[in-house]
Design a protein around this motif. Sequence first.
Motif, PDB file in Angstrom:
ATOM      1  N   GLY A   1       0.340  -1.283   0.220  1.00  0.00           N
ATOM      2  CA  GLY A   1      -0.155   0.642   0.470  1.00  0.00           C
ATOM      3  C   GLY A   1       0.623   1.272   0.040  1.00  0.00           C
ATOM      4  O   GLY A   1       0.214   2.946   0.339  1.00  0.00           O
ATOM      5  N   GLY A   2       2.137   1.333  -0.244  1.00  0.00           N
ATOM      6  CA  GLY A   2       2.935   2.451  -0.323  1.00  0.00           C
ATOM      7  C   GLY A   2       2.465   3.224  -1.483  1.00  0.00           C
ATOM      8  O   GLY A   2       2.741   2.839  -2.778  1.00  0.00           O
ATOM      9  N   GLU A   3       2.164   4.634  -1.481  1.00  0.00           N
ATOM     10  CA  GLU A   3       1.443   5.525  -2.503  1.00  0.00           C
ATOM     11  C   GLU A   3       2.185   6.312  -2.706  1.00  0.00           C
ATOM     12  O   GLU A   3       2.318   6.769  -4.180  1.00  0.00           O
ATOM     13  N   VAL A   4       3.213   6.598  -2.378  1.00  0.00           N
ATOM     14  CA  VAL A   4       3.976   8.156  -3.010  1.00  0.00           C
ATOM     15  C   VAL A   4       5.567   7.753  -2.350  1.00  0.00           C
ATOM     16  O   VAL A   4       5.954   7.328  -1.053  1.00  0.00           O
ATOM     17  N   MET A   5       7.058   7.553  -2.972  1.00  0.00           N
ATOM     18  CA  MET A   5       8.344   7.242  -2.546  1.00  0.00           C
ATOM     19  C   MET A   5       8.784   7.942  -2.817  1.00  0.00           C
ATOM     20  O   MET A   5       9.326   8.914  -4.015  1.00  0.00           O
TER      21      MET A   5
ATOM     22  N   ILE B   1       5.356   7.140   1.813  1.00  0.00           N
ATOM     23  CA  ILE B   1       3.854   7.276   2.250  1.00  0.00           C
ATOM     24  C   ILE B   1       2.658   6.526   1.682  1.00  0.00           C
ATOM     25  O   ILE B   1       2.393   5.496   0.964  1.00  0.00           O
ATOM     26  N   GLY B   2       2.023   5.875   3.454  1.00  0.00           N
ATOM     27  CA  GLY B   2       1.415   5.114   3.665  1.00  0.00           C
ATOM     28  C   GLY B   2       1.092   4.402   4.402  1.00  0.00           C
ATOM     29  O   GLY B   2       1.579   5.069   5.469  1.00  0.00           O
ATOM     30  N   GLN B   3       0.298   3.377   4.975  1.00  0.00           N
ATOM     31  CA  GLN B   3      -0.034   2.559   6.307  1.00  0.00           C
ATOM     32  C   GLN B   3       0.972   2.420   7.023  1.00  0.00           C
ATOM     33  O   GLN B   3       1.287   1.019   6.724  1.00  0.00           O
ATOM     34  N   PRO B   4       2.502   2.964   7.719  1.00  0.00           N
ATOM     35  CA  PRO B   4       3.752   3.041   8.313  1.00  0.00           C
ATOM     36  C   PRO B   4       2.706   0.675   9.002  1.00  0.00           C
ATOM     37  O   PRO B   4       4.210   0.299   8.818  1.00  0.00           O
TER      38      PRO B   4
END
Length: 230
Positions: A131-135, A177-180
């Motif tokens: 679920g990582g959205e932005v990296m 950015i995502g749910q850690p």
Amino acid sequence: MLSKRPSSAGALILVLLALFGFTLVVQLRSNDSDEGLASARQEDLVRILSDLEARDSRLQSEISALETSQRQLTSGVAGREAALTEAQKRADELGLLAGTLAGRGPGLRIVIDGVKASAILNTVQELRGAGGEVMQIAGAGGRPVRIVASSYFVDAEGGGILADGQGLSGPYVLTVIGQPSVMQTALQIPGGVVASVNSGGGSVTLEQRTLVEVTAVRDAKTLQYARPAS
């Protein structure tokens, strides 16, 4: 600009309604105060009453039409504003996915050292799956690189890696950015990224944060050939 139109239209409608009401009251009072009204013939009284009823009917029709116009104006403006809000939201989401906008939100800060490009690629893929959205990725040298769908990582001659053609040297810092908790669990599964890096002599540290910022951006591309199918 749009938010001012319904206010102007609404004010105009209220003024017209007040004017119509005032005209009707004046007409009624004028007829009541007419000195000759008491001595008027029956047919004259019938005609006056008929005229008043006809005028009242016209005023009621005009009031109804104005109220309908007001509702249509209000509904139309609200619809346009909702459409613009939704369009802006979609544009922001596409900008984040394409890497043309900076982003912020909860996520992970990951530091990886002593690894090859394949380990970075595995980490990015695992983060996307979780679920990582932005990296973005940064190294000891060079500016951060925004990671998008087309990003690639290869080993560089003399050490380090190339991230989308830009040279970076370890330790590498991945900001995502995502749910850690979900992303950290995915990286720490048995046989996963952390285990693989540690067994290969490298190191990984994970830090959950309530707010991380991805500041690296890419220039928007202008398509030469592709067009919408519709």
